[in-house]
Design a protein around this motif. Structure first.
Motif, mmCIF file in Angstrom:
data_model
loop_
_atom_site.group_PDB
_atom_site.id
_atom_site.type_symbol
_atom_site.label_atom_id
_atom_site.label_comp_id
_atom_site.label_asym_id
_atom_site.label_seq_id
_atom_site.Cartn_x
_atom_site.Cartn_y
_atom_site.Cartn_z
ATOM 1 N N MET A 1 0.925 -1.250 -0.305
ATOM 2 C CA MET A 1 -0.014 -0.029 -0.132
ATOM 3 C C MET A 1 0.667 1.315 0.099
ATOM 4 S SD MET A 1 -2.502 1.756 2.966
ATOM 5 C CE MET A 1 -1.958 2.406 3.642
ATOM 6 N N ALA A 2 0.621 2.501 -0.710
ATOM 7 C CA ALA A 2 1.392 3.234 -1.269
ATOM 8 C C ALA A 2 0.337 4.818 -0.278
ATOM 9 C CB ALA A 2 1.668 3.668 -2.683
ATOM 10 N N ASN A 3 0.231 5.747 0.148
ATOM 11 C CA ASN A 3 0.541 6.596 0.451
ATOM 12 C C ASN A 3 0.923 8.249 -0.752
ATOM 13 O OD1 ASN A 3 -0.219 5.867 2.695
ATOM 14 N ND2 ASN A 3 1.904 6.242 4.246
ATOM 15 N N VAL A 4 -0.278 8.247 -1.290
ATOM 16 C CA VAL A 4 -0.227 9.577 -2.210
ATOM 17 C C VAL A 4 -1.395 10.948 -2.322
ATOM 18 C CG1 VAL A 4 -1.463 10.187 -4.935
ATOM 19 C CG2 VAL A 4 -1.287 7.555 -3.748
ATOM 20 N N LEU A 5 0.083 12.068 -2.014
ATOM 21 C CA LEU A 5 -0.043 12.875 -1.929
ATOM 22 C C LEU A 5 -1.141 13.817 -2.913
ATOM 23 C CD1 LEU A 5 -0.730 15.485 0.266
ATOM 24 C CD2 LEU A 5 1.839 15.900 0.651
ATOM 25 N N VAL A 6 -1.383 14.523 -2.683
ATOM 26 C CA VAL A 6 -2.679 15.283 -4.174
ATOM 27 C C VAL A 6 -2.369 16.710 -3.504
ATOM 28 C CG1 VAL A 6 -4.427 15.517 -5.458
ATOM 29 C CG2 VAL A 6 -3.428 13.673 -4.821
ATOM 30 N N ILE A 7 -1.764 17.462 -4.243
ATOM 31 C CA ILE A 7 -1.578 19.422 -4.082
ATOM 32 C C ILE A 7 -2.524 20.436 -4.363
ATOM 33 C CG2 ILE A 7 -0.249 21.450 -3.502
ATOM 34 C CD1 ILE A 7 0.206 18.902 -1.177
ATOM 35 N N GLU A 8 -3.583 20.269 -4.497
ATOM 36 C CA GLU A 8 -4.242 21.223 -5.450
ATOM 37 C C GLU A 8 -3.930 22.730 -5.262
ATOM 38 O OE1 GLU A 8 -6.294 20.282 -7.767
ATOM 39 O OE2 GLU A 8 -7.403 18.448 -6.970
ATOM 40 N N SER A 9 -3.606 23.166 -6.185
ATOM 41 C CA SER A 9 -3.382 24.480 -6.481
ATOM 42 C C SER A 9 -4.100 26.248 -6.977
ATOM 43 C CB SER A 9 -1.503 24.975 -7.011
ATOM 44 O OG SER A 9 -1.666 24.270 -7.814
ATOM 45 N N SER A 10 -5.539 24.697 -7.525
ATOM 46 C CA SER A 10 -5.641 26.201 -9.101
ATOM 47 C C SER A 10 -7.203 27.339 -7.337
ATOM 48 C CB SER A 10 -6.691 25.342 -9.369
ATOM 49 O OG SER A 10 -8.153 26.733 -9.947
ATOM 50 N N ALA A 11 -6.525 28.744 -8.025
ATOM 51 C CA ALA A 11 -7.561 29.338 -6.769
ATOM 52 C C ALA A 11 -8.748 29.134 -7.654
ATOM 53 C CB ALA A 11 -6.835 30.584 -7.298
ATOM 54 N N ARG A 12 -9.758 28.470 -8.537
ATOM 55 C CA ARG A 12 -10.610 28.625 -8.880
ATOM 56 C C ARG A 12 -11.073 26.945 -8.309
ATOM 57 N NH1 ARG A 12 -12.597 28.947 -15.140
ATOM 58 N NH2 ARG A 12 -10.646 27.590 -15.564
ATOM 59 N N LYS A 13 -12.252 27.073 -8.004
ATOM 60 C CA LYS A 13 -12.799 25.946 -6.972
ATOM 61 C C LYS A 13 -14.128 25.448 -8.305
ATOM 62 C CE LYS A 13 -12.675 27.997 -1.960
ATOM 63 N NZ LYS A 13 -13.125 28.427 -1.428
ATOM 64 N N GLN A 14 -14.408 26.568 -8.891
ATOM 65 C CA GLN A 14 -15.606 25.772 -10.043
ATOM 66 C C GLN A 14 -14.663 25.778 -11.017
ATOM 67 O OE1 GLN A 14 -18.135 23.700 -8.946
ATOM 68 N NE2 GLN A 14 -18.354 23.968 -6.776
ATOM 69 N N GLY A 15 -14.607 25.067 -11.645
ATOM 70 C CA GLY A 15 -14.509 25.344 -13.720
ATOM 71 C C GLY A 15 -13.292 25.345 -14.078
ATOM 72 N N SER A 16 -12.862 24.441 -13.018
ATOM 73 C CA SER A 16 -10.748 24.762 -13.269
ATOM 74 C C SER A 16 -10.600 23.228 -13.856
ATOM 75 C CB SER A 16 -10.862 24.262 -11.575
ATOM 76 O OG SER A 16 -9.578 24.188 -11.239
ATOM 77 N N MET B 1 -1.268 27.086 -15.088
ATOM 78 C CA MET B 1 -0.033 27.592 -14.982
ATOM 79 C C MET B 1 -0.830 29.369 -15.064
ATOM 80 S SD MET B 1 2.128 28.925 -18.765
ATOM 81 C CE MET B 1 3.196 27.166 -18.340
ATOM 82 N N TYR B 2 -0.454 29.959 -13.937
ATOM 83 C CA TYR B 2 -0.776 31.885 -13.907
ATOM 84 C C TYR B 2 0.898 32.086 -14.436
ATOM 85 C CZ TYR B 2 -4.614 30.036 -11.143
ATOM 86 O OH TYR B 2 -5.790 29.722 -10.576
ATOM 87 N N ASN B 3 1.122 33.614 -15.602
ATOM 88 C CA ASN B 3 1.657 34.534 -15.574
ATOM 89 C C ASN B 3 2.739 33.340 -16.490
ATOM 90 O OD1 ASN B 3 -0.263 36.580 -15.707
ATOM 91 N ND2 ASN B 3 -0.070 36.392 -12.971
ATOM 92 N N PHE B 4 3.250 32.417 -16.583
ATOM 93 C CA PHE B 4 3.791 31.545 -17.651
ATOM 94 C C PHE B 4 4.037 30.673 -15.952
ATOM 95 C CE2 PHE B 4 3.405 36.081 -19.915
ATOM 96 C CZ PHE B 4 3.465 35.533 -20.777
ATOM 97 N N ALA B 5 3.901 30.542 -15.201
ATOM 98 C CA ALA B 5 4.993 29.911 -13.506
ATOM 99 C C ALA B 5 3.324 29.340 -12.843
ATOM 100 C CB ALA B 5 5.477 31.071 -12.866
ATOM 101 N N ILE B 6 3.644 28.847 -11.713
ATOM 102 C CA ILE B 6 2.927 28.032 -10.643
ATOM 103 C C ILE B 6 2.316 29.261 -10.415
ATOM 104 C CG2 ILE B 6 4.527 26.377 -10.478
ATOM 105 C CD1 ILE B 6 5.589 27.011 -8.164
ATOM 106 N N PRO B 7 0.713 28.743 -9.558
ATOM 107 C CA PRO B 7 0.120 29.613 -7.997
ATOM 108 C C PRO B 7 1.262 29.863 -6.936
ATOM 109 C CG PRO B 7 -0.856 27.590 -8.820
ATOM 110 C CD PRO B 7 -0.059 27.312 -9.625
ATOM 111 N N SER B 8 1.453 31.058 -6.651
ATOM 112 C CA SER B 8 1.831 31.740 -5.464
ATOM 113 C C SER B 8 1.437 31.046 -4.079
ATOM 114 C CB SER B 8 1.532 33.142 -5.508
ATOM 115 O OG SER B 8 -0.033 33.554 -5.072
ATOM 116 N N THR B 9 -0.016 30.236 -4.549
ATOM 117 C CA THR B 9 -0.448 29.670 -3.478
ATOM 118 C C THR B 9 0.499 28.045 -3.346
ATOM 119 O OG1 THR B 9 -2.045 28.260 -4.598
ATOM 120 C CG2 THR B 9 -2.404 29.863 -2.823
ATOM 121 N N LEU B 10 0.918 27.271 -4.190
ATOM 122 C CA LEU B 10 1.843 26.089 -5.119
ATOM 123 C C LEU B 10 3.947 26.763 -3.791
ATOM 124 C CD1 LEU B 10 2.400 23.179 -5.579
ATOM 125 C CD2 LEU B 10 2.509 24.025 -7.758
ATOM 126 N N LYS B 11 3.727 28.013 -4.353
ATOM 127 C CA LYS B 11 4.996 28.821 -4.149
ATOM 128 C C LYS B 11 4.915 28.283 -2.426
ATOM 129 C CE LYS B 11 9.535 30.059 -4.642
ATOM 130 N NZ LYS B 11 9.637 31.002 -3.370
#
Length: 199
Positions: free
Chosen positions: A1-16, A96-106
């Motif tokens: 069994m493996a542990n999988v960690l998912v990191i969501e970083s989209s600012a949009r909660k709908q339509g992302s 991709m936000y402005n050619f890079a990752i979201p600031s939340t992910l940074k």
């Protein structure tokens, strides 16, 4: 069994699109690996503070001399880092936000790239401590950037993950999403086909 960690970083909660890709990836992964444990951290819901003096103080100040704010910042950083340490597989959803990752992910990366915990300094330079882990990065992009000088997502994330010892990294790009319906469907279909291969 493996542990999988998912990191969501989209600012949009709908339509992302990146959230759609994540849901599809997790569904396929669970179908192939039903015993695996999935943990999701949503940076739009539980925002991670930017690197500041409280976090630096929490890292560098002896425990008996820390302020309440430094203790709180360190506690959160420890929680985030412990999640990464416990994970066998890391899934990053990165629009991709402005050619890079979201600031939340940074901000999240700033908490988990920690000297003495996820990497260490040696006489031969820094050494990552999270060897043996796999990572998948799901991106959603308005244009087509893979392999171009305008893509500041993949090179940065490869370097950041490699810095802590994660070198087995697969990127799955959904591109051309803002170039019209045909391009959007083509981009999503290509990403889903790639996911089916790796999941």
């Amino acid at each position: 069994m493996a542990n999988v960690l998912v990191i969501e970083s989209s600012a949009r909660k709908q339509g992302s699109i990146s959230r759609q890709l994540t849901a599809d990836f997790v569904a396929q992964w669970q179908a192939a690996n039903p015993a695996d444990q999935i943990t999701v951290r949503d940076l739009a819901v539980d925002q991670v503070p930017h690197l500041d003096s409280n976090l630096l103080g929490g890292w560098m100040t002896p425990a008996d001399q820390q302020s309440a704010a430094e203790q709180a910042a360190l506690k959160l950083s420890n929680t985030l880092t412990d999640e990464v340490l416990a994970a066998d597989v890391l899934v990053l959803a990165a629009p991709m936000y402005n050619f890079a990752i979201p600031s939340t992910l940074k901000s999240w990366l700033d908490h988990v790239l920690r000297a003495g915990v996820t990497f260490k300094y040696t006489e031969n330079g820094p050494q990552g401590l999270l060897t043996g882990k796999r990572a998948f990065v799901l991106t959603a992009r308005g244009g087509v950037y893979a392999g171009s000088a305008l893509d500041h997502q993949e090179p940065y994330l490869r370097q950041a993950l490699g810095f802590i010892g994660i070198h087995d990294v697969s990127f799955i790009h959904a591109e051309g999403l803002n170039l019209g319906e045909e391009h959007q469907q083509k981009g999503i279909s290509a990403a889903k086909a790639k996911m089916a291969e790796v999941a």
